[in-house]
Enzyme design. Sequence first.
Site, PDB file in Angstrom:
ATOM      1  N   ASP A  69      43.688  32.004  44.942  1.00  0.00           N
ATOM      2  CA  ASP A  69      43.738  32.606  43.740  1.00  0.00           C
ATOM      3  C   ASP A  69      44.846  31.854  42.966  1.00  0.00           C
ATOM      4  OD1 ASP A  69      43.269  35.231  42.200  1.00  0.00           O
ATOM      5  OD2 ASP A  69      45.354  34.920  42.062  1.00  0.00           O
ATOM      6  N   GLU A  71      47.099  31.716  39.078  1.00  0.00           N
ATOM      7  CA  GLU A  71      47.624  32.331  37.739  1.00  0.00           C
ATOM      8  C   GLU A  71      47.666  31.064  36.683  1.00  0.00           C
ATOM      9  OE1 GLU A  71      47.666  35.292  37.409  1.00  0.00           O
ATOM     10  OE2 GLU A  71      47.346  35.586  39.747  1.00  0.00           O
ATOM     11  N   HIS A 127      48.262  40.451  40.118  1.00  0.00           N
ATOM     12  CA  HIS A 127      47.992  39.428  39.234  1.00  0.00           C
ATOM     13  C   HIS A 127      48.975  38.417  39.650  1.00  0.00           C
ATOM     14  CE1 HIS A 127      44.919  40.997  36.749  1.00  0.00           C
ATOM     15  NE2 HIS A 127      45.326  41.940  36.438  1.00  0.00           N
TER      16      HIS A 127
END
Length: 601
Positions: free
Chosen positions: A24, A26, A165
């Site tokens: 993942d 950001e 997040h």
Amino acid sequence: MQMVQETFEDLGFALSDVTFVVVDLETTGGSAAECDITEIGAVKVRGGEVLGEFQTLVRPTAPIPPFITVLTGISNQMVAGAPRIESVLPSFLEFAAGSVLVAHNAGFDVSFLKSAAAHAGHPWPGFPVLDTVRLARQLVHRDEAPNHKLSSLATLFGAQTVPNHRALQDARATVDVLHGLIERVGNLGVHTLEELQSYSSRVTPAQRRKRFLADAMPSAPGVYVFKDRRGEPLYVGTAGDIRRRTRSYFTASETRRRMAEMVGIAESITPIVCATRLEAQVRELRLIAQHKPRYNRRSRQPEKALWVKLTVEPFPRLSIVRRVKDDGAHYAGPFGSRKSAEQAITAVHEVVPLRQCSQRLSAKPGTSACVLAEMGRCGAPCIGGQDVSDYAAVAERAAKVLVGDGREVVQALRARLDALSAQERFEDARALRDRMLALVRAAARSQRMAPLAKTPELVAARRSEAGGWEVVCVRYGRLAATTVTPRGADPVPFIAALRATAEVVAAPEGPTPAAFPEETEQILRWLETPGTRLVDLQGGSWTCPVGGAGQTRAQLEPMSRTWGGFDRDREHAALSGQRPLERPPGALRADAAERTAKVET
């Protein structure tokens, strides 16, 4: 015994043995071309067990927008001392090496990683990729979760980590979602990596139940035949790897509706291993022509091909026939449809004043002529307007375009095409272009095949991927034998054995080959491939006319792919074979407005 390491391309790789790296990212925004990575988090798992984790902040090249800081909690102060992506990426690629990348909305994460690799000068390893969003859309219904966001799926599957997040937290939550999805597809009979990657709810239960049919297929080049319960062929195909190709029929990678229907009927698959790719292609054509399987759409009726014939009589004419005879006539073809054959005849009639009446004429003239004679489109041999010798010169022009140097006729057609284009009669010009293409395509085919059809034996070879030689023996345009010599071995004894055991092929009747034209064309494509060497040629010469249709076809073929828009400059350039004029943006709109203004005034 030499051990061969299996790869992810092997369709039998069990999911329990696959190493997944769930990643993942950001970022500072949504565009990989304009934004930067600010954090990477990844979890490596295999067989449900966590093998390791990777996490790091990344210092972007531009400040993090405030709304991104609010969303992720990552501020400019947090990344001020973090390494750049150029320093981070090699460590991540090493961590993920040899694995399948998994991400929620994988297109987003992978696009950023690829962009970073390109900017850093690192080659992208080409990881297999699995997208949990795509898989969830197939497996999770609206009554189970309101949407397919990571937070909703994490709740549904009882993830131990709540996504927030931040890269590592979200990657951990995605691991639990991945395991939940794998459990669901496992209950549906999906147990391999390829099946998971291509899983779709569109795959019918019948397709899934019959995957075992492909399990016994060899991983070798050749032909495969799907058969029904009575042993009747349903579909014939060719593949570089029979096992891999046949297994794809039982996954979502096969999207043709008729193939799903065919699989539902099939009860067995018969593999035919071939020495070379050419042999497989030829066997496929022959089997389709022999059995006419209902799920094959092409090559089913090669015996029904049409030819254009310049007849042998005092006043020859063009006619459409199904059979080519050794009668001294000139032939062009084959044509795939009567329409294309008629277009080719019309193209010749456009510039060559051949008679178009169907009755047989004798040297004795009649009393009345047709309207073509009044229009100057025919010399009226029917009423004595031309004698046999005068008309022979006209027939010779038509013969040249079919079997010889047709440049005179083609140049006349091109002049006619240019005139129509200059007059902005674009519909007429396109129709003429299509007739010209039908003519030169067929003439080029017959001119290419004729030398091979007359050759009693041709032997050719080219290097195989394994290092030896692929050798073919062709007799009268038919593949008589093929083999592959071992790497490093002297090919001469193998070639001698090939010729001694090759199929005995009788000389064909007429100018056509001893095989269906499509087979001869397949052989010609192989022979014309760069790197092919002519070993021996007996009893013939392999030549084509210098001014033949092949050269004209190469010039005209790009015209068939030009767009037929309303820009007169481009239309004229395309139809006349010239380079289209470059026009500035908005020029079309400006021209249209100018023409409208002129009309209004």
